[in-house]
Motif scaffolding. Structure first.
Motif, mmCIF file in Angstrom:
data_model
loop_
_atom_site.group_PDB
_atom_site.id
_atom_site.type_symbol
_atom_site.label_atom_id
_atom_site.label_comp_id
_atom_site.label_asym_id
_atom_site.label_seq_id
_atom_site.Cartn_x
_atom_site.Cartn_y
_atom_site.Cartn_z
ATOM 1 N N PRO A 1 -5.823 3.913 -9.011
ATOM 2 C CA PRO A 1 -4.411 3.529 -9.111
ATOM 3 C C PRO A 1 -3.560 4.702 -9.578
ATOM 4 C CG PRO A 1 -5.634 2.668 -10.970
ATOM 5 C CD PRO A 1 -6.642 3.286 -10.051
ATOM 6 N N HIS A 2 -2.311 4.711 -9.163
ATOM 7 C CA HIS A 2 -1.392 5.752 -9.595
ATOM 8 C C HIS A 2 0.020 5.192 -9.662
ATOM 9 C CE1 HIS A 2 -1.279 5.918 -5.185
ATOM 10 N NE2 HIS A 2 -0.051 6.395 -5.299
ATOM 11 N N ARG A 3 0.880 5.948 -10.278
ATOM 12 C CA ARG A 3 2.235 5.493 -10.528
ATOM 13 C C ARG A 3 3.040 5.414 -9.241
ATOM 14 N NH1 ARG A 3 6.461 8.704 -12.257
ATOM 15 N NH2 ARG A 3 4.985 10.414 -12.453
ATOM 16 N N GLY A 4 3.766 4.319 -9.069
ATOM 17 C CA GLY A 4 4.636 4.137 -7.921
ATOM 18 C C GLY A 4 6.093 4.106 -8.339
ATOM 19 N N PRO A 5 6.991 3.854 -7.409
ATOM 20 C CA PRO A 5 8.419 3.827 -7.731
ATOM 21 C C PRO A 5 8.778 2.654 -8.639
ATOM 22 C CG PRO A 5 8.022 3.120 -5.459
ATOM 23 C CD PRO A 5 6.729 3.620 -5.990
ATOM 24 N N ASN A 6 9.790 2.867 -9.455
ATOM 25 C CA ASN A 6 10.329 1.821 -10.338
ATOM 26 C C ASN A 6 9.278 1.218 -11.264
ATOM 27 O OD1 ASN A 6 12.877 2.077 -9.029
ATOM 28 N ND2 ASN A 6 12.126 0.762 -7.368
ATOM 29 N N GLY A 7 8.371 2.066 -11.749
ATOM 30 C CA GLY A 7 7.375 1.613 -12.706
ATOM 31 C C GLY A 7 6.222 0.837 -12.123
ATOM 32 N N SER A 8 6.125 0.753 -10.811
ATOM 33 C CA SER A 8 5.042 0.002 -10.177
ATOM 34 C C SER A 8 3.752 0.805 -10.159
ATOM 35 C CB SER A 8 5.438 -0.370 -8.735
ATOM 36 O OG SER A 8 5.613 0.795 -7.952
ATOM 37 N N THR A 9 2.642 0.135 -9.831
ATOM 38 C CA THR A 9 1.340 0.781 -9.700
ATOM 39 C C THR A 9 0.863 0.647 -8.266
ATOM 40 O OG1 THR A 9 0.773 0.324 -12.001
ATOM 41 C CG2 THR A 9 -1.046 0.811 -10.502
ATOM 42 N N LEU A 10 0.426 1.750 -7.691
ATOM 43 C CA LEU A 10 -0.042 1.766 -6.309
ATOM 44 C C LEU A 10 -1.495 2.195 -6.261
ATOM 45 C CD1 LEU A 10 2.993 3.501 -4.532
ATOM 46 C CD2 LEU A 10 2.474 1.065 -4.631
ATOM 47 N N PRO A 11 -2.211 1.821 -5.199
ATOM 48 C CA PRO A 11 -3.593 2.301 -5.049
ATOM 49 C C PRO A 11 -3.602 3.794 -4.756
ATOM 50 C CG PRO A 11 -2.904 1.112 -3.100
ATOM 51 C CD PRO A 11 -1.809 0.923 -4.110
ATOM 52 N N GLY A 12 -4.775 4.385 -4.801
ATOM 53 C CA GLY A 12 -4.862 5.825 -4.582
ATOM 54 C C GLY A 12 -6.165 6.234 -3.934
ATOM 55 N N PRO A 13 -6.531 7.517 -4.017
ATOM 56 C CA PRO A 13 -7.643 8.039 -3.217
ATOM 57 C C PRO A 13 -9.015 7.652 -3.738
ATOM 58 C CG PRO A 13 -6.780 9.736 -4.629
ATOM 59 C CD PRO A 13 -5.873 8.550 -4.800
ATOM 60 N N CYS A 14 -9.957 7.518 -2.814
ATOM 61 C CA CYS A 14 -11.371 7.380 -3.172
ATOM 62 C C CYS A 14 -11.983 8.766 -3.036
ATOM 63 C CB CYS A 14 -12.045 6.390 -2.243
ATOM 64 S SG CYS A 14 -11.273 4.765 -2.195
ATOM 65 N N ASP A 15 -12.937 8.935 -2.152
ATOM 66 C CA ASP A 15 -13.466 10.252 -1.856
ATOM 67 C C ASP A 15 -12.538 10.915 -0.848
ATOM 68 O OD1 ASP A 15 -15.578 10.142 -3.542
ATOM 69 O OD2 ASP A 15 -17.011 9.454 -2.049
ATOM 70 N N SER A 16 -11.497 11.525 -1.336
ATOM 71 C CA SER A 16 -10.525 12.164 -0.457
ATOM 72 C C SER A 16 -10.802 13.658 -0.385
ATOM 73 C CB SER A 16 -9.101 11.925 -0.975
ATOM 74 O OG SER A 16 -8.843 10.543 -1.080
ATOM 75 N N PRO A 17 -10.607 14.293 0.770
ATOM 76 C CA PRO A 17 -10.967 15.705 0.914
ATOM 77 C C PRO A 17 -9.933 16.655 0.327
ATOM 78 C CG PRO A 17 -10.164 14.832 2.997
ATOM 79 C CD PRO A 17 -10.218 13.674 2.054
ATOM 80 N N ALA A 18 -10.427 17.691 -0.350
ATOM 81 C CA ALA A 18 -9.592 18.848 -0.649
ATOM 82 C C ALA A 18 -9.313 19.554 0.675
ATOM 83 C CB ALA A 18 -10.303 19.782 -1.620
ATOM 84 N N LEU A 19 -8.100 20.073 0.812
ATOM 85 C CA LEU A 19 -7.719 20.633 2.108
ATOM 86 C C LEU A 19 -8.410 21.967 2.381
ATOM 87 C CD1 LEU A 19 -5.886 19.616 4.369
ATOM 88 C CD2 LEU A 19 -4.069 21.089 3.475
#
Length: 496
Positions: free
Chosen positions: A216-234
């Protein structure tokens, strides 16, 4: 007879010229091979080849697996200033002529943004790797898509990977090959004297990765949004030396934009790195177990640390960098899972940090060991930053972290000429040091921080922090204790 002799001589001269065309590394001519063009009215994706599945190579696929284990050693004597790596290519190889140019389109790359061009890039790399001072060219005005790829050395010295067009991975986790590592995309492994440069763009296609329902990570207006699992470094450089990275636009990475681990003598300059403010875990530049790094004249805006310095780093010089929005310039996090972390001789100067959650930060986990020492933050302009100056030795990503007695020892930190404005939701100066391992030898000089809007926050926060104010600071940091703590960290677990 004389006529036949002349023919033989001419034939020998022609053969010698052809042989020397690519082998004479002292010649400085440059050529571009012809680019393939699409036929009028042709569907750009109709003849796209099937996805290329690269063979597995013996390179660790994740940061956790890849971080070289560094045995504890005696710390070298402190140097007055970081050892700035020499530019291995003082004539800017991105603009100089090259002996041999290997254009990926001559190896079958289509560059229409649809076809899988991985096989062509691998073939071009193999050819360029074998020739001294060669250039692998990604030509302009084309968009090339390749899958997760490891560009392995050793190669002949002076290799330039020149991106003038656009280079990108598959679009999101659903398009990622199951046989490819989900933790990395472009990997440069066991190389020496290599440059990654160009006037083009490396596009990460990160949007679909940021939306995965894991972290989870911070979203707009104080909300919480999901986020990355095993995401690749570029982009990842691993176990390589004498590297230069310059000129590129790197954007929208699924995770870290560019990282260096197990490297030595790295020059980074004139980069533009960007991703949205709320994109999770998209550090701009991350280094770990890397020595002798110069980061200069770059602009970074992203959803996490602008620059993050992990364990095992020493002699790092950062200058002329503009950060924000994001999480500022961070040393750490260090000491996770009771590990030992050693970071020393880091200088950050002549930087601008704006609209950021943090300014200059040192963050460590409880339970760690080792030390952070000889750190200098000088001539830094803050613009509406929430935590302008922060040491957090209670760093934790959840509410379940337990108090532990051991900590990474923070010692000899200079803050000089740090000026600008802060967001009044947080105090501009925050020193939260370990209960048992105090922060020592903190020096404050010419620190002037005023509220961006609203009332002045009068009371910076200090906990078990020792140091001096060489000049009157704004706001005053009366909580900083003078002298030395009763228990100074001198046991072996805090030495590096």
């Amino acid at each position: 007879m004389e006529f036949n002799g002349a023919l033989i001589v001419m034939a020998w001269i022609t053969a010698i010229v052809l042989v020397q065309n690519c082998s004479n590394v002292h010649g400085r001519y440059h050529f571009h091979k012809g680019q393939r063009t699409q036929k009028p009215g042709e569907d750009p994706c109709s003849d796209a080849p099937p996805p290329y599945s690269p063979p597995e190579e013996a390179v660790p696929s994740s940061p956790a697996e890849s971080a070289p284990s560094t045995p504890a050693e005696s710390a070298p004597p402190a140097e007055p200033a970081p050892s700035v790596p020499a530019d291995p290519y003082p004539d800017d190889p991105g603009n100089s002529t090259a002996d041999c140019v290997f254009d990926v389109t001559d190896f079958g790359a289509v560059g229409d943004g649809c076809a899988d061009d991985t096989a062509a890039f691998r073939a071009a790399w193999k050819a360029a790797c074998a020739v001294e001072s060669a250039t692998l060219l990604v030509p302009s005005d084309r968009c090339f898509k390749i899958t997760s790829t490891i560009f392995t050395g050793p190669c002949e010295p002076g290799l330039v990977f020149k991106v003038d067009g656009t280079l990108m991975p598959p679009d999101g986790p659903e398009s990622w090959l199951k046989t490819d590592s989900p933790r990395q995309w472009l990997v440069f492994y066991r190389l020496d004297q290599m440059t990654l440069t160009g006037s083009g763009t490396i596009e990460g296609n990160g949007q679909k990765w940021w939306e995965l329902p894991c972290k989870p990570h911070r979203g707009p207006n104080g909300s919480t949004l999901p986020g990355p699992c095993d995401s690749p470094a570029l982009i990842r450089f691993f176990m390589s030396t004498n590297l230069a990275v310059s000129g590129l636009r790197i954007q929208n990475s699924p995770q870290f934009h560019i990282k260096f681990d197990g490297c030595e003598d790295v020059l980074i300059q004139k980069l533009s790195i960007s991703s949205p403010k709320l994109s999770p875990n998209t550090d701009g530049i991350h280094i770990q177990d890397t020595k002798g790094v110069g980061i200069y004249n770059s602009i970074i805006s992203n959803g996490d640390d602008c620059i993050s310095i992990g364990p095992g780093c020493t002699n790092v010089d950062i200058e002329g960098v503009t950060c924000g929005p994001g999480h500022g310039i961070s040393i750490g996090s260090l000491g996770v899972h009771n590990s030992k972390a050693c970071v020393s001789n880091i200088t950050v100067r002549n930087a601008v940090i704006r609209e950021s959650d943090n300014g200059v930060r040192i963050k460590t986990w409880q339970g760690g060991s080792g030390s952070v020492s000889d750190i200098s933050f000088e001539n830094i302009q803050m613009e509406n930053v929430r935590n302008c100056i922060i040491v957090d030795q209670y760093y934790c990503l959840t509410k379940d972290c337990l108090n532990q007695t051991s900590a990474v020892f923070v010692n000899q930190v200079l803050y000089k000429n740090i000026k600008g404005t802060y967001d009044v939701r947080n105090t501009p100066v925050h020193f939260a040091c370990s209960d048992t391992v105090a922060c020592t030898n903190i020096t404050m000089s010419e620190v002037e921080l005023l509220p961006h809007e609203g009332e002045l926050v009068e009371d910076p926060f200090c906990w078990n922090a020792f140091g001096i104010q060489k000049t009157l600071t704004i706001p005053p940091i009366d909580c900083l204790q003078e002298g030395e703590p009763q228990n100074v960290a001198e046991t072996p677990e805090y030495s590096c």
